[in-house]
Design a protein around this motif. Sequence first.
Motif, PDB file in Angstrom:
ATOM      1  N   ASP A  77       0.848  -1.193   0.000  1.00  0.00           N
ATOM      2  CA  ASP A  77       0.000   0.000   0.000  1.00  0.00           C
ATOM      3  C   ASP A  77       0.886   1.246   0.000  1.00  0.00           C
ATOM      4  O   ASP A  77       1.780   1.388   0.830  1.00  0.00           O
ATOM      5  N   TYR A  79       0.170   4.217   0.874  1.00  0.00           N
ATOM      6  CA  TYR A  79      -0.025   4.995   2.098  1.00  0.00           C
ATOM      7  C   TYR A  79       0.917   4.516   3.195  1.00  0.00           C
ATOM      8  O   TYR A  79       1.622   5.317   3.826  1.00  0.00           O
ATOM      9  N   TYR A  80       0.965   3.203   3.408  1.00  0.00           N
ATOM     10  CA  TYR A  80       1.853   2.653   4.430  1.00  0.00           C
ATOM     11  C   TYR A  80       3.320   2.831   4.054  1.00  0.00           C
ATOM     12  O   TYR A  80       4.167   3.074   4.928  1.00  0.00           O
ATOM     13  N   ARG A  82       4.657   5.282   2.378  1.00  0.00           N
ATOM     14  CA  ARG A  82       5.043   6.667   2.679  1.00  0.00           C
ATOM     15  C   ARG A  82       5.293   6.851   4.171  1.00  0.00           C
ATOM     16  O   ARG A  82       6.232   7.550   4.576  1.00  0.00           O
ATOM     17  N   THR A 258       0.493   5.196  13.420  1.00  0.00           N
ATOM     18  CA  THR A 258      -0.335   4.313  12.594  1.00  0.00           C
ATOM     19  C   THR A 258      -0.678   3.020  13.324  1.00  0.00           C
ATOM     20  O   THR A 258      -1.810   2.525  13.239  1.00  0.00           O
TER      21      THR A 258
END
Length: 300
Positions: A77, A79-80, A82, A258
Amino acid sequence: MSTAVSGSTDVPFASAPPRRIVHRRTFGLGLLLAPGLLILTAGLLWPCLTMLQVSLQDRFPDPTGYTLDHYRAVLTDAYYLRIIGRTFLLAGVVTLLTAVLGFPVAWYLARSSSRRKHLIFLGIIAPLLVSIIVRTLGWTIILGNEGLVNAILRGLGVIDEPLKLMQGFWSVVLGMVHILLPFMILSVAAVVGKIDRSCLEAATVLGADPLRRFLKVALPLSVQGIASGSVIVFCLTVGAFVTPVMLGRGQVSVLAVTIHEQMVVLVDWPTGAAAAMILTSGTLVVLAAYGLFLRRHARR
């Protein structure tokens, strides 16, 4: 003459401790180390194994099987990815800045004969007596929209609207450097204080200028202190939670934040556990690579 020879040959055997004494010392040392090793095992190894087990479960609680889908989801992913890159970039920048800023202070503390260095030493360790939350709140007061910096700039007529000094990567870097700088200074100072002055004097006699004396003599002899301080600062920055949350204001996401969101907010324990294991394994890989680099540097 023969008496002297026999006496000289008997000394090594007489000074060598018997095996029984060696075994007793080893056993005693093992007893001393056992409590600390048990605490480390219970407080570090067991939670890691438990987290690894949760990360491999298809759901939590009441799993029906084991899968690698959670690791695949995190590592594929964008997002993860980054967030992972930002986390290790933050740790690297903070480590580099603390080393650059802390080395001159550590050198002064270790090599200066001034009476004022005791006051500087107290000023360095004084922040360690204050909670990280309190120190981070101090930076929110300084960098906030109604904080000290914006108030001064408004009073001088430089700006009309407050600057967004928070909610950015560098505001988090500033807070982390302030919090972790004492660890770097104390680690480097402990090694710099052991450098023999004759080494620097010999370099001066051989015609080395101050810059060459620093690069060729002082810096190589200080590597162990810089290395130990870097490991401490890097590990503490990688796992930082409070400072990125308070200074980033939700705009600077790191892996620790996160993981908290996955487990506490979304109640997705397997994905959060997978992210935690990736953070742990990634940190170990970076530290292992750093150790290999230092070993190769020491051989040169």
